[in-house]
Design a protein around this motif. Structure first.
Motif, mmCIF file in Angstrom:
data_model
loop_
_atom_site.group_PDB
_atom_site.id
_atom_site.type_symbol
_atom_site.label_atom_id
_atom_site.label_comp_id
_atom_site.label_asym_id
_atom_site.label_seq_id
_atom_site.Cartn_x
_atom_site.Cartn_y
_atom_site.Cartn_z
ATOM 1 N N UNK A 179 7.385 1.390 3.072
ATOM 2 C CA UNK A 179 8.494 0.803 4.022
ATOM 3 C C UNK A 179 7.755 1.151 5.786
ATOM 4 N N UNK A 180 7.347 2.433 5.630
ATOM 5 C CA UNK A 180 6.732 2.774 7.034
ATOM 6 C C UNK A 180 5.489 2.105 7.515
ATOM 7 N N UNK A 181 4.420 1.595 6.115
ATOM 8 C CA UNK A 181 3.449 0.820 6.507
ATOM 9 C C UNK A 181 3.853 -0.525 6.803
ATOM 10 N N UNK A 182 4.753 -1.007 5.984
ATOM 11 C CA UNK A 182 5.324 -2.791 6.378
ATOM 12 C C UNK A 182 5.723 -2.607 7.789
ATOM 13 N N UNK A 183 6.314 -1.526 8.295
ATOM 14 C CA UNK A 183 7.032 -1.555 9.580
ATOM 15 C C UNK A 183 5.662 -1.564 10.620
ATOM 16 N N UNK A 184 4.774 -0.783 10.197
ATOM 17 C CA UNK A 184 3.490 -0.802 10.948
ATOM 18 C C UNK A 184 2.960 -2.008 11.193
ATOM 19 N N UNK A 185 2.722 -2.630 10.242
ATOM 20 C CA UNK A 185 2.231 -4.161 10.085
ATOM 21 C C UNK A 185 2.965 -5.131 10.895
ATOM 22 N N UNK A 186 4.439 -4.814 10.783
ATOM 23 C CA UNK A 186 5.493 -5.818 11.516
ATOM 24 C C UNK A 186 5.004 -5.427 13.274
ATOM 25 N N UNK A 187 5.109 -4.202 13.521
ATOM 26 C CA UNK A 187 4.878 -3.983 14.789
ATOM 27 C C UNK A 187 3.612 -4.296 15.290
ATOM 28 N N UNK A 188 2.531 -4.505 14.329
ATOM 29 C CA UNK A 188 1.234 -4.778 14.851
ATOM 30 C C UNK A 188 1.268 -6.385 15.071
ATOM 31 N N UNK A 189 1.836 -6.969 14.322
ATOM 32 C CA UNK A 189 1.920 -8.352 14.274
ATOM 33 C C UNK A 189 2.706 -8.760 15.648
#
Length: 194
Positions: A179-189
């Motif tokens: 979930x933390x990695x998913x949030x990282x990807x979302x913030x990057x997008x």
């Protein structure tokens, strides 16, 4: 051979080996010449939980005893948590994170989930909405709350609930690494980079 249990199939032709057996044999063969660096691409994909643990234990032992640097590419977050001290995250060919795993959790693992069993059913939920609880699920005396721990902490929530009800049981769950990695990807997008 002992850690990977290769002895059980060492005389079996390769074409008759299962995926897990082939993965273990390939891992063993890759270390025959004691390399300084070992590149592993999805080393536990398709393996059952017992074999996964054996492979992870083996990789840790090789790293510890032989001082072999292991570069691991994987989508299996459990592999990352069990094996990696340094994490590089790549999104669309660009490096978006380079650091340790704990920093990933600290920076992007800000969501918590609290599960509670109350003595009595809670009637008024306004306090939760007013104090930044993101998600509320209620089923009679069971209550599940999801919140940003940088905005409200579990002690504040428990303090409020204890003033209104009796808490029979509760558990707090931190954000899991995927979930933390998913949030990282979302913030990057959203930002273009982190």
């Amino acid at each position: 051979m002992d850690i990977l249990n290769i002895g059980e199939f060492e005389s079996t032709p390769v074409r008759q080996l299962s995926l897990g057996q082939r993965m273990r044999a390939d891992l063993c063969a890759s270390l025959l010449h004691n390399p300084d660096i070992l590149y592993l691409d999805e080393p536990t994909i398709g393996l059952d939980v017992v074999v996964k643990k054996n492979v992870r234990d083996f990789v840790k032992e090789v790293n510890r005893k032989r001082k072999t640097t292991v570069i691991l590419t994987t989508h299996d977050m459990a592999d990352i948590e069990k094996l990696c001290s340094r994490v590089l995250v790549i999104d669309k060919g660009s490096l978006i994170y380079d650091g340790n795993l704990e920093q990933v959790k600290d920076k992007f693992g800000f969501m918590e989930r609290m599960e509670l069993i109350l003595e009595d059913e809670l009637q008024d939920l306004n306090w939760f909405y007013e104090n930044g609880i993101i998600e509320i699920n209620r089923n009679e005396k069971d209550l599940v709350l999801k919140y940003d721990k940088t905005k409200i902490n579990s002690s504040t929530i428990l303090g409020y609930l204890m003033s209104k009800n009796t808490i029979k049981n509760f558990k707090v769950y931190e954000t899991e690494i995927d979930e933390a990695i998913r949030i990282m990807y979302l913030k990057n997008d959203m930002k273009g980079n982190i």
